[in-house]
Design a protein around this motif. Sequence first.
Motif: not given
Length: 656
Positions: A416-429
């Motif tokens: 659950e934690l990694s899904a949120g992190i990936a969404h928040e970081i992959n967009n600006p990346t």
Amino acid sequence: MKYCLFLLIALSGFVSANADPVIFGVHSNTAPLEWRNNGVDQGFHVELMSRIGQLTQHQIRVRRKSFQQLVRDVQNPDSDIDVIAVVSPVSINRTLQQSDPIYATHAKAYTLQGKSFINNWQDLANKRVAIKVGSFVDVYLQGHPQNFIRIDVDLYETGFKMLLQKRVDVVLAENFVARRLQPHYPSVRSASDPLIFGAFNFVSNDENAELMGQINSALRQLKLSGEYDRLVNKWFGTGREKVDLISTQEKVMWWALFVATLSATGMVFTWSMSRRLHKRTLDLDNELAQRRAAEKQIFQLSEQFQSVLDGIPHGVILYDRQQTRLWSNGKNIELLESSALLNASGLHFQLAPLLRLVLNTQKPQMRELHQDQRYWQLQVHPIGGEQVVVLLEETTEQHQLRQANDQASRLASLGELSAGIAHEINNPTGLIVHAIALFSEAMQDLKPAIEHYQHQDPFWLIAGLEPQRAVLELDHGSQTIEEGARRISRIVNDLKQYAQPEQHRNHQQLNVNDVIQVSLRLTANQVKRFSVETHLSEPGPKIYGDAQQLQQVVINLIQNACHAMTPDSGKLILSSGIEEGMVFIRVSDNGCGMDHATLQRIKEPFFTTRRAIGGSGLGLSVCSRIVNEHHGDWQVQSSPGKGTTMTLLFSEEPSQ
């Protein structure tokens, strides 16, 4: 950590809206689920719901009703019950709102002593089977009809009573309740392996969907913080089931009374026979033959009793106050008396002090012991003030099941934690990657204009640099930014795939010396405060793998070594080579080192000794997953105050 802060802020938003109390309905009267002691409701469900109420800022009120009444109330939006705790089969979901799984359980068959073992559902054919109405066994059977005669009961205890009255042949009962009923029904025994697996959930009606969302959020927070694990160990941990001394004393008293009566009868009988022997000398041979037959029966009974004790898989030993072994069934005696077992602190366990403590206090004691990868539970109980009985039971399987349960809980939270992190970081990346690509193409188009303008104005500078040098710096900078953005994306992707360690990767042949050199360059800012030595074998050993992932592992080991060392006096050594046909990468430091307890847990997700200063506990667990994917071996040698050596071993040939 950011996730927990966000959850606390979100929960605090419900303060004004959630002023009404939440009514939690309970029905059980047996530990550890819920029961009443001196008028106070307590137990695992009650304490967990109370803690959730604190996190969601709800007032929790406990209301006790029958199980069937609670099931009816929770389906009625107008009832006074908001939430109840029930068991659901793992393969079937209830139609009502329900929380994440709270704790696993199972149901199995119980019969009278001497009845045959139930190996599968087919063994229940044509038998009278007691089923508790509304239980998770009942829910499961609604979708899995069986070929037996069903007898509905309101409580599992009712089924046990009917079993004693021979009105039913089998009771299908939930594990926790049945274990606490059995001491009151000694003629009832467990007669099968688990037939149905289930999980405890909090359940509410559809009108309380928002409340159930808050409960799930609080439950996940408790799991992430480790408080859920503390509650599980408190109420379900090994050793919580104690011997019922009062019941045992009553049984011993009745047996003693029976033996005394039997002895008195025997004395009267012997005296009578002696009188008759004087008068009936002609019957002497006959009386002797009868005596021999009686002695033979007693001997056979004694052998049967001894065989029962010898058949117990656990060690049973009887000691007196002088610590002399009076009797044993021969199981695990050498292990117990050899001081080979270690206690929870890693010290050699000594039996003698514990025997003295139990005899002096007349209170039972329990210890958790281990040897290598095997675990044991030791129980010592006083008998009659001058003797103690010692029970030594191997609990390796239970220990492994607890570890597997903890690992599964952490992996679920990490997903659950990694899904949120990936969404928040992959967009600006992604925005950075696309923007820098446009920037690079624009620079290529602007180069002719820059050259033309330089001919017009030879003294023109770009950011204080000559135009040609400025163009080179901009090209290098754009390449560095793009490489960094893609590296961020790769690391985030690794975090998402942490719970899928078997995912296929494209491994290629690489030089381990290059992996070490790149890792040192990327950690130059951290290692500059320490003395660094490299002992790299030439030519560099080669293995098949993913260079960037192995760099991630070595970088983590270097950073951990830097955290463990003192600046100016710290010494870091990196080496490579081949030993016994295996390629090795070794990272050594002279830092603070680790004790045995820390060494056992360094590869666990979320375990860290640096949480107070921002450590997440994910670094070494990710490294462990990467080494396993490369079919490698990770060896750790460490002692407090003497430093740590981490060795990674890989095969030179590609793994099949």
